[in-house]
Design a protein around this motif. Structure first.
Motif, PDB file in Angstrom:
ATOM      1  N   MET A   1       6.448  -5.761  22.555  1.00  0.00           N
ATOM      2  CA  MET A   1       6.149  -4.563  21.802  1.00  0.00           C
ATOM      3  C   MET A   1       5.140  -4.909  20.710  1.00  0.00           C
ATOM      4  SD  MET A   1       8.331  -1.769  19.565  1.00  0.00           S
ATOM      5  CE  MET A   1       9.885  -2.410  19.907  1.00  0.00           C
ATOM      6  N   THR A   2       4.206  -4.020  20.459  1.00  0.00           N
ATOM      7  CA  THR A   2       3.199  -4.201  19.436  1.00  0.00           C
ATOM      8  C   THR A   2       3.559  -3.380  18.210  1.00  0.00           C
ATOM      9  OG1 THR A   2       1.515  -4.459  21.148  1.00  0.00           O
ATOM     10  CG2 THR A   2       0.742  -3.981  18.938  1.00  0.00           C
ATOM     11  N   ASP A   3       3.449  -3.987  17.058  1.00  0.00           N
ATOM     12  CA  ASP A   3       3.660  -3.293  15.791  1.00  0.00           C
ATOM     13  C   ASP A   3       2.319  -3.074  15.114  1.00  0.00           C
ATOM     14  OD1 ASP A   3       6.423  -3.319  16.109  1.00  0.00           O
ATOM     15  OD2 ASP A   3       6.649  -5.206  15.043  1.00  0.00           O
ATOM     16  N   PHE A   4       2.210  -1.997  14.364  1.00  0.00           N
ATOM     17  CA  PHE A   4       0.999  -1.685  13.617  1.00  0.00           C
ATOM     18  C   PHE A   4       1.376  -1.496  12.164  1.00  0.00           C
ATOM     19  CE2 PHE A   4       0.635  -0.044  17.915  1.00  0.00           C
ATOM     20  CZ  PHE A   4      -0.567  -0.593  18.333  1.00  0.00           C
ATOM     21  N   GLN A   5       0.530  -1.942  11.260  1.00  0.00           N
ATOM     22  CA  GLN A   5       0.802  -1.791   9.840  1.00  0.00           C
ATOM     23  C   GLN A   5      -0.330  -1.036   9.171  1.00  0.00           C
ATOM     24  OE1 GLN A   5       1.871  -5.827   8.467  1.00  0.00           O
ATOM     25  NE2 GLN A   5       2.865  -4.732   6.801  1.00  0.00           N
ATOM     26  N   PHE A   6       0.028  -0.165   8.250  1.00  0.00           N
ATOM     27  CA  PHE A   6      -0.952   0.586   7.471  1.00  0.00           C
ATOM     28  C   PHE A   6      -0.588   0.422   6.012  1.00  0.00           C
ATOM     29  CE2 PHE A   6      -0.598   2.466  11.632  1.00  0.00           C
ATOM     30  CZ  PHE A   6      -1.929   2.600  12.009  1.00  0.00           C
ATOM     31  N   GLU A   7      -1.594   0.332   5.152  1.00  0.00           N
ATOM     32  CA  GLU A   7      -1.339   0.121   3.734  1.00  0.00           C
ATOM     33  C   GLU A   7      -2.072   1.148   2.891  1.00  0.00           C
ATOM     34  OE1 GLU A   7      -1.809  -3.853   2.250  1.00  0.00           O
ATOM     35  OE2 GLU A   7      -1.083  -4.717   4.125  1.00  0.00           O
ATOM     36  N   LEU A   8      -1.509   1.419   1.731  1.00  0.00           N
ATOM     37  CA  LEU A   8      -2.090   2.326   0.760  1.00  0.00           C
ATOM     38  C   LEU A   8      -1.926   1.690  -0.617  1.00  0.00           C
ATOM     39  CD1 LEU A   8      -1.885   6.069   0.364  1.00  0.00           C
ATOM     40  CD2 LEU A   8      -0.859   4.704  -1.448  1.00  0.00           C
ATOM     41  N   HIS A   9      -2.930   1.852  -1.445  1.00  0.00           N
ATOM     42  CA  HIS A   9      -2.820   1.458  -2.856  1.00  0.00           C
ATOM     43  C   HIS A   9      -2.971   2.734  -3.665  1.00  0.00           C
ATOM     44  CE1 HIS A   9      -3.210  -0.661  -6.623  1.00  0.00           C
ATOM     45  NE2 HIS A   9      -4.241   0.120  -6.887  1.00  0.00           N
ATOM     46  N   GLY A  10      -2.121   2.905  -4.655  1.00  0.00           N
ATOM     47  CA  GLY A  10      -2.196   4.108  -5.480  1.00  0.00           C
ATOM     48  C   GLY A  10      -1.892   3.823  -6.929  1.00  0.00           C
ATOM     49  N   GLU A  11      -2.330   4.748  -7.775  1.00  0.00           N
ATOM     50  CA  GLU A  11      -1.977   4.695  -9.198  1.00  0.00           C
ATOM     51  C   GLU A  11      -1.847   6.117  -9.709  1.00  0.00           C
ATOM     52  OE1 GLU A  11      -5.977   3.925 -11.609  1.00  0.00           O
ATOM     53  OE2 GLU A  11      -5.538   2.290 -10.201  1.00  0.00           O
ATOM     54  N   TRP A  12      -0.994   6.299 -10.735  1.00  0.00           N
ATOM     55  CA  TRP A  12      -0.685   7.617 -11.275  1.00  0.00           C
ATOM     56  C   TRP A  12      -0.501   7.522 -12.774  1.00  0.00           C
ATOM     57  CZ3 TRP A  12      -0.686  12.472  -9.588  1.00  0.00           C
ATOM     58  CH2 TRP A  12      -0.045  13.449 -10.336  1.00  0.00           C
ATOM     59  N   THR A  13      -0.959   8.523 -13.499  1.00  0.00           N
ATOM     60  CA  THR A  13      -0.738   8.626 -14.937  1.00  0.00           C
ATOM     61  C   THR A  13      -0.307  10.047 -15.244  1.00  0.00           C
ATOM     62  OG1 THR A  13      -2.488   7.017 -15.360  1.00  0.00           O
ATOM     63  CG2 THR A  13      -1.779   8.347 -17.219  1.00  0.00           C
ATOM     64  N   GLY A  14       0.771  10.210 -15.998  1.00  0.00           N
ATOM     65  CA  GLY A  14       1.194  11.533 -16.439  1.00  0.00           C
ATOM     66  C   GLY A  14       2.413  12.034 -15.706  1.00  0.00           C
ATOM     67  N   SER A  15       2.641  13.347 -15.846  1.00  0.00           N
ATOM     68  CA  SER A  15       3.776  14.027 -15.237  1.00  0.00           C
ATOM     69  C   SER A  15       3.234  15.092 -14.286  1.00  0.00           C
ATOM     70  CB  SER A  15       4.647  14.637 -16.345  1.00  0.00           C
ATOM     71  OG  SER A  15       5.773  15.271 -15.790  1.00  0.00           O
ATOM     72  N   TRP A  16       3.749  16.325 -14.372  1.00  0.00           N
ATOM     73  CA  TRP A  16       3.268  17.420 -13.518  1.00  0.00           C
ATOM     74  C   TRP A  16       1.776  17.659 -13.695  1.00  0.00           C
ATOM     75  CZ3 TRP A  16       5.627  20.106  -9.683  1.00  0.00           C
ATOM     76  CH2 TRP A  16       6.999  19.943  -9.544  1.00  0.00           C
ATOM     77  N   ASP A  17       1.283  17.440 -14.905  1.00  0.00           N
ATOM     78  CA  ASP A  17      -0.142  17.685 -15.186  1.00  0.00           C
ATOM     79  C   ASP A  17      -0.974  16.415 -15.054  1.00  0.00           C
ATOM     80  OD1 ASP A  17       0.902  16.342 -17.358  1.00  0.00           O
ATOM     81  OD2 ASP A  17      -0.141  17.558 -18.848  1.00  0.00           O
ATOM     82  N   GLY A  18      -0.401  15.366 -14.495  1.00  0.00           N
ATOM     83  CA  GLY A  18      -1.087  14.089 -14.365  1.00  0.00           C
ATOM     84  C   GLY A  18      -2.068  14.059 -13.209  1.00  0.00           C
ATOM     85  N   THR A  30      -8.745  11.442  -5.189  1.00  0.00           N
ATOM     86  CA  THR A  30      -7.954  11.788  -6.364  1.00  0.00           C
ATOM     87  C   THR A  30      -6.764  12.608  -5.901  1.00  0.00           C
ATOM     88  OG1 THR A  30      -9.935  11.836  -7.731  1.00  0.00           O
ATOM     89  CG2 THR A  30      -8.027  13.045  -8.557  1.00  0.00           C
ATOM     90  N   ILE A  31      -5.626  12.434  -6.571  1.00  0.00           N
ATOM     91  CA  ILE A  31      -4.439  13.220  -6.262  1.00  0.00           C
ATOM     92  C   ILE A  31      -3.876  13.838  -7.536  1.00  0.00           C
ATOM     93  CG2 ILE A  31      -3.773  11.952  -4.189  1.00  0.00           C
ATOM     94  CD1 ILE A  31      -1.670  10.479  -5.974  1.00  0.00           C
ATOM     95  N   SER A  32      -3.252  14.988  -7.382  1.00  0.00           N
ATOM     96  CA  SER A  32      -2.540  15.644  -8.479  1.00  0.00           C
ATOM     97  C   SER A  32      -1.581  16.654  -7.871  1.00  0.00           C
ATOM     98  CB  SER A  32      -3.517  16.332  -9.435  1.00  0.00           C
ATOM     99  OG  SER A  32      -4.120  17.443  -8.822  1.00  0.00           O
ATOM    100  N   VAL A  33      -0.750  17.223  -8.723  1.00  0.00           N
ATOM    101  CA  VAL A  33       0.118  18.314  -8.295  1.00  0.00           C
ATOM    102  C   VAL A  33      -0.755  19.558  -8.175  1.00  0.00           C
ATOM    103  CG1 VAL A  33       2.109  19.744  -8.941  1.00  0.00           C
ATOM    104  CG2 VAL A  33       2.124  17.276  -9.412  1.00  0.00           C
TER     105      VAL A  33
END
Length: 148
Positions: A1-18, A30-33
């Motif tokens: 069986m072959t396995d595959f790996q995927f990676e993500l790097h993220g950072e966040w500052t703040g709360s709902w308005d972050g 960019t990500i936000s709520v």
């Protein structure tokens, strides 16, 4: 069986308005709520990323299925909607895909039956749909556009 790996790097500052950033091998954004949820509304958000993953996986899987069944088609387009509710906290309740398959041949009754079988099988085989199965209702509302 072959396995595959995927990676993500993220950072966040703040709360709902972050705001924050995520980066994968093929995506940097960019990500936000979402502003409808009292967030900043810049970049994308987890809801859009989830339906993007579901829609792109479904389209790819459907294309693979159509080729496997030797159904002649030109291309597939998709529109996807997600319903998020506040039942016991925010929850993605339902995702509806609206795929349009542009055929290279005329649409016959037999071809429509084959297409409907492919539509169902692609949803069953999509690995992202499998990941949310039992937690998110997925509905497929297809349209077929006949070729000459």
């Amino acid at each position: 069986m072959t396995d595959f790996q995927f990676e993500l790097h993220g950072e966040w500052t703040g709360s709902w308005d972050g705001a924050g950033q995520i980066q994968t091998n093929g995506l940097h954004t960019t990500i936000s709520v979402d502003s409808s949820m009292s967030g900043r509304g810049t970049g994308t958000n987890p809801d859009e990323l989830l339906i993007s993953a579901l829609a792109s996986c479904y389209m790819i899987t459907l294309g693979i299925r159509l080729k496997k069944e030797t159904i002649a088609y030109d291309h597939i387009e998709i529109r996807t909607k997600a319903l998020v509710t506040k039942k016991g906290g925010l929850h993605v309740e339902k995702v509806t895909h609206f795929p349009v398959i542009y055929l290279s041949v005329p649409l016959t009754h037999l071809l429509q039956e084959q297409l409907n079988a492919c539509i169902k099988k692609a949803e069953q085989d999509c690995m992202i749909a499998k990941a949310v199965k039992g937690n998110v209702q997925i509905v497929i509302d297809p349209k077929f556009v006949a070729g000459n």
